[in-house]
Scaffold this active site. Structure first.
Site, PDB file in Angstrom:
ATOM      1  N   LYS A 177       1.207   2.257  11.792  1.00 13.61           N
ATOM      2  CA  LYS A 177       0.440   3.316  12.321  1.00 13.61           C
ATOM      3  C   LYS A 177      -0.935   2.897  12.891  1.00 13.61           C
ATOM      4  O   LYS A 177      -1.215   3.271  13.891  1.00 13.61           O
ATOM      5  CB  LYS A 177      -0.041   4.700  11.202  1.00 13.61           C
ATOM      6  CG  LYS A 177       1.158   5.156  10.428  1.00 13.61           C
ATOM      7  CD  LYS A 177       0.706   6.132   9.434  1.00 13.61           C
ATOM      8  CE  LYS A 177      -0.045   5.581   8.365  1.00 13.61           C
ATOM      9  NZ  LYS A 177       0.705   4.841   7.763  1.00 13.61           N
ATOM     10  N   ARG A 185      -1.968  14.237   5.016  1.00  9.56           N
ATOM     11  CA  ARG A 185      -1.322  13.486   4.233  1.00  9.56           C
ATOM     12  C   ARG A 185      -0.595  14.396   2.905  1.00  9.56           C
ATOM     13  O   ARG A 185       0.125  13.705   2.075  1.00  9.56           O
ATOM     14  CB  ARG A 185      -2.207  12.431   3.684  1.00  9.56           C
ATOM     15  CG  ARG A 185      -1.682  11.095   3.316  1.00  9.56           C
ATOM     16  CD  ARG A 185      -2.479  10.076   2.973  1.00  9.56           C
ATOM     17  NE  ARG A 185      -2.486   9.081   2.895  1.00  9.56           N
ATOM     18  CZ  ARG A 185      -2.742   7.691   3.689  1.00  9.56           C
ATOM     19  NH1 ARG A 185      -3.337   8.116   4.776  1.00  9.56           N
ATOM     20  NH2 ARG A 185      -2.305   6.779   3.183  1.00  9.56           N
ATOM     21  N   ARG A 243      -0.025  -8.703   4.935  1.00  8.90           N
ATOM     22  CA  ARG A 243      -1.124  -8.181   5.844  1.00  8.90           C
ATOM     23  C   ARG A 243      -2.575  -8.800   5.586  1.00  8.90           C
ATOM     24  O   ARG A 243      -2.669  -8.820   4.339  1.00  8.90           O
ATOM     25  CB  ARG A 243      -1.364  -6.714   5.970  1.00  8.90           C
ATOM     26  CG  ARG A 243      -2.594  -6.037   6.680  1.00  8.90           C
ATOM     27  CD  ARG A 243      -2.526  -4.637   6.875  1.00  8.90           C
ATOM     28  NE  ARG A 243      -2.487  -3.929   5.660  1.00  8.90           N
ATOM     29  CZ  ARG A 243      -2.552  -2.337   5.589  1.00  8.90           C
ATOM     30  NH1 ARG A 243      -2.291  -1.748   6.722  1.00  8.90           N
ATOM     31  NH2 ARG A 243      -2.200  -1.950   4.422  1.00  8.90           N
ATOM     32  N   ARG A 281      -6.501  -6.464   1.765  1.00 10.70           N
ATOM     33  CA  ARG A 281      -6.905  -5.176   1.147  1.00 10.70           C
ATOM     34  C   ARG A 281      -6.443  -5.207  -0.220  1.00 10.70           C
ATOM     35  O   ARG A 281      -5.525  -5.488  -0.909  1.00 10.70           O
ATOM     36  CB  ARG A 281      -6.236  -4.149   2.152  1.00 10.70           C
ATOM     37  CG  ARG A 281      -7.190  -3.443   3.064  1.00 10.70           C
ATOM     38  CD  ARG A 281      -6.516  -2.748   3.804  1.00 10.70           C
ATOM     39  NE  ARG A 281      -5.747  -1.437   3.402  1.00 10.70           N
ATOM     40  CZ  ARG A 281      -5.300  -0.357   4.183  1.00 10.70           C
ATOM     41  NH1 ARG A 281      -5.400  -0.312   5.410  1.00 10.70           N
ATOM     42  NH2 ARG A 281      -4.671   0.596   3.430  1.00 10.70           N
ATOM     43  N   ARG A 341       1.145   3.663  -3.870  1.00 10.59           N
ATOM     44  CA  ARG A 341       1.260   4.235  -2.685  1.00 10.59           C
ATOM     45  C   ARG A 341       2.649   5.009  -2.157  1.00 10.59           C
ATOM     46  O   ARG A 341       2.687   5.937  -1.480  1.00 10.59           O
ATOM     47  CB  ARG A 341       0.512   3.325  -1.596  1.00 10.59           C
ATOM     48  CG  ARG A 341      -0.822   3.185  -1.860  1.00 10.59           C
ATOM     49  CD  ARG A 341      -1.199   1.987  -1.295  1.00 10.59           C
ATOM     50  NE  ARG A 341      -1.431   1.811   0.198  1.00 10.59           N
ATOM     51  CZ  ARG A 341      -1.405   0.959   0.926  1.00 10.59           C
ATOM     52  NH1 ARG A 341      -1.513  -0.346   0.464  1.00 10.59           N
ATOM     53  NH2 ARG A 341      -1.534   0.935   2.319  1.00 10.59           N
TER      54      ARG A 341
HETATM   55  P1  AP5 Z   1      -0.403  -1.294   9.857  1.00 12.32           P
HETATM   56  O1  AP5 Z   1      -0.322  -1.232  11.210  1.00 12.32           O
HETATM   57  O2  AP5 Z   1      -1.843  -1.919   9.088  1.00 12.32           O
HETATM   58  O3  AP5 Z   1       0.414  -0.210   8.997  1.00 12.32           O
HETATM   59  P2  AP5 Z   1      -0.370   1.121   8.606  1.00 12.32           P
HETATM   60  O4  AP5 Z   1       0.827   1.906   8.838  1.00 12.32           O
HETATM   61  O5  AP5 Z   1      -1.625   1.491   9.468  1.00 12.32           O
HETATM   62  O6  AP5 Z   1      -0.598   0.781   7.229  1.00 12.32           O
HETATM   63  P3  AP5 Z   1      -1.895   1.422   6.178  1.00 12.32           P
HETATM   64  O7  AP5 Z   1      -1.796   0.579   4.684  1.00 12.32           O
HETATM   65  O8  AP5 Z   1      -3.128   1.151   6.839  1.00 12.32           O
HETATM   66  O9  AP5 Z   1      -1.615   2.881   5.970  1.00 12.32           O
HETATM   67  P4  AP5 Z   1      -1.832   3.671   4.994  1.00 12.32           P
HETATM   68  O10 AP5 Z   1      -1.230   5.081   5.350  1.00 12.32           O
HETATM   69  O11 AP5 Z   1      -1.336   3.302   3.390  1.00 12.32           O
HETATM   70  O12 AP5 Z   1      -3.421   3.197   4.569  1.00 12.32           O
HETATM   71  P5  AP5 Z   1      -4.638   4.167   5.134  1.00 12.32           P
HETATM   72  O13 AP5 Z   1      -5.647   3.151   5.626  1.00 12.32           O
HETATM   73  O14 AP5 Z   1      -4.409   5.213   5.985  1.00 12.32           O
HETATM   74  O15 AP5 Z   1       0.629  -2.652   9.595  1.00 12.32           O
HETATM   75  C1  AP5 Z   1       0.870  -3.372   8.364  1.00 12.32           C
HETATM   76  C2  AP5 Z   1       1.301  -4.673   8.644  1.00 12.32           C
HETATM   77  O16 AP5 Z   1       2.378  -4.798   9.383  1.00 12.32           O
HETATM   78  C3  AP5 Z   1       0.092  -5.262   9.336  1.00 12.32           C
HETATM   79  O17 AP5 Z   1      -0.027  -6.816   8.702  1.00 12.32           O
HETATM   80  C4  AP5 Z   1       0.705  -5.630  10.711  1.00 12.32           C
HETATM   81  O18 AP5 Z   1       0.271  -6.580  11.427  1.00 12.32           O
HETATM   82  C5  AP5 Z   1       2.116  -5.293  10.256  1.00 12.32           C
HETATM   83  N1  AP5 Z   1       2.935  -4.824  11.442  1.00 12.32           N
HETATM   84  C6  AP5 Z   1       2.638  -3.679  12.011  1.00 12.32           C
HETATM   85  N2  AP5 Z   1       3.713  -3.387  12.914  1.00 12.32           N
HETATM   86  C7  AP5 Z   1       4.633  -4.339  12.952  1.00 12.32           C
HETATM   87  C8  AP5 Z   1       5.932  -4.473  13.448  1.00 12.32           C
HETATM   88  N3  AP5 Z   1       6.342  -3.799  14.322  1.00 12.32           N
HETATM   89  N4  AP5 Z   1       6.547  -5.708  13.007  1.00 12.32           N
HETATM   90  C9  AP5 Z   1       6.135  -6.581  12.221  1.00 12.32           C
HETATM   91  N5  AP5 Z   1       4.986  -6.587  11.687  1.00 12.32           N
HETATM   92  C10 AP5 Z   1       4.300  -5.367  11.754  1.00 12.32           C
HETATM   93  O19 AP5 Z   1      -5.190   4.870   3.645  1.00 12.32           O
HETATM   94  C11 AP5 Z   1      -5.796   3.829   2.652  1.00 12.32           C
HETATM   95  C12 AP5 Z   1      -6.216   5.006   1.458  1.00 12.32           C
HETATM   96  O20 AP5 Z   1      -7.143   5.903   1.649  1.00 12.32           O
HETATM   97  C13 AP5 Z   1      -5.065   5.746   0.810  1.00 12.32           C
HETATM   98  O21 AP5 Z   1      -4.229   4.802  -0.201  1.00 12.32           O
HETATM   99  C14 AP5 Z   1      -5.782   6.798   0.090  1.00 12.32           C
HETATM  100  O22 AP5 Z   1      -6.323   6.264  -1.199  1.00 12.32           O
HETATM  101  C15 AP5 Z   1      -6.916   6.976   1.160  1.00 12.32           C
HETATM  102  N6  AP5 Z   1      -6.838   7.741   2.265  1.00 12.32           N
HETATM  103  C16 AP5 Z   1      -6.606   7.658   3.537  1.00 12.32           C
HETATM  104  N7  AP5 Z   1      -6.370   8.922   4.201  1.00 12.32           N
HETATM  105  C17 AP5 Z   1      -6.104   9.931   3.237  1.00 12.32           C
HETATM  106  C18 AP5 Z   1      -6.038  11.464   3.101  1.00 12.32           C
HETATM  107  N8  AP5 Z   1      -5.669  11.709   4.305  1.00 12.32           N
HETATM  108  N9  AP5 Z   1      -5.932  11.739   2.187  1.00 12.32           N
HETATM  109  C19 AP5 Z   1      -6.316  11.236   0.747  1.00 12.32           C
HETATM  110  N10 AP5 Z   1      -6.505   9.692   0.716  1.00 12.32           N
HETATM  111  C20 AP5 Z   1      -6.576   9.081   2.116  1.00 12.32           C
END
Ligand code: AP5
Length: 223
Positions: free
Chosen positions: A22, A97, A136, A169, A180
């Site tokens: 994402k 979410r 990552r 992270r 997660r």
């Molecule tokens: P990346 O692009 O970083 O993936 P992502 O989907 O953004 O992953 P996140 O882990 O950031 O998502 P998340 O939803 O768990 O975390 P968030 O920060 O929102 O890609 C991942 C890896 O793959 C990278 O190394 C990249 O280089 C590689 N990659 C990407 N595309 C690729 C491809 N096509 N091919 C190969 N490699 C590739 O949330 C974190 C925490 O915050 C949550 O767990 C929760 O505690 C809290 N939180 C956030 N939002 C909320 C909410 N709305 N409600 C409650 N708690 C929340």
């Protein structure tokens, strides 16, 4: 209408399990479509880095891979979406979410006389997600994202953009990733059906290089 103008003003949500890409896609979509990228995860991590009261409150929750309570997130998002840059469009990443957050967003937009245009749901099989998250690395200074195999920095451990040190992270540790993914299945995946029923869902195969995934998103958005 010129293409660049037509693309502005979209209200988009990026949905998908942790690690499907994402944030990677958002970095391109925001430029291409001229939208503010609003990522709850980034906002929470910034609060944690600042040591603000919000950051102190959520640190343990985020690091173990749990969800921050809905009222906390809803309040943050109400304030963020009220800012001028989000008036004419936005790209939400990581919100909503839960079903409660989806209802909150719907009510908020309805009050503003607005609605979502599309919900982009990126799909990648779980073994690949685990691979992506375990490899990552993020820049501690500017937040740029890398992968030890798929998206390597020019110099090991150092950010190409700002020279900052790269690190893992805390919530990419094995136990937190398992937590997660379990939470995603139980609390976030039901949003797929909700948005499918609303006719907003755009399902994207997240396999392949980031540019290939972006091309699929582009094609889907122009349908
Ligand atoms: P990346 O692009 O970083 O993936 P992502 O989907 O953004 O992953 P996140 O882990 O950031 O998502 P998340 O939803 O768990 O975390 P968030 O920060 O929102 O890609 C991942 C890896 O793959 C990278 O190394 C990249 O280089 C590689 N990659 C990407 N595309 C690729 C491809 N096509 N091919 C190969 N490699 C590739 O949330 C974190 C925490 O915050 C949550 O767990 C929760 O505690 C809290 N939180 C956030 N939002 C909320 C909410 N709305 N409600 C409650 N708690 C929340």
């Amino acid at each position: 209408m010129r293409e660049s103008a037509r693309r502005r003003g979209l209200r988009l949500v990026l949905l998908g399990a942790p690690g499907v890409g994402k944030g990677t896609q958002a970095a391109e979509i925001r430029v291409r479509y001229g939208l503010p990228h609003i990522a709850t995860g980034d906002m929470l991590r910034a609060a944690m880095a600042d040591g603000s009261p919000l950051g102190q409150k959520v640190r343990a929750i985020v690091e173990r891979g749990d969800l921050v309570p809905d009222p906390v997130i809803d309040e943050i998002m109400e304030e963020r979406l009220a800012r001028p840059d989000a008036r004419d469009g936005f790209l939400l990443d990581g919100f909503p979410r839960t079903l409660v957050q989806a209802e909150y967003l719907d009510a908020l937009l309805t009050r503003r006389g607005q609605r979502l245009d599309r919900v982009i749901n990126i799909e990648v099989p779980e073994p690949e997600i685990v691979d992506r998250l375990s490899g990552r690395r993020v820049c501690g200074s500017c937040g740029a994202t890398y992968h030890v195999r798929f998206s390597r920095p020019r110099r090991d451990g150092q950010c190409d953009a700002c020279g900052g040190a790269l690190r893992q992270r805390a919530d990419d540790a094995t136990e937190a990733v398992a937590e997660r993914l379990q939470i995603y299945r139980a609390r976030t995946a039901p949003l797929i059906e909700l948005y499918r029923r609303d006719g907003l869902l755009l399902t994207i195969d997240g396999h392949g290089a980031p540019a290939e995934v972006l091309a699929r998103i582009d094609a889907g958005l122009s349908e």
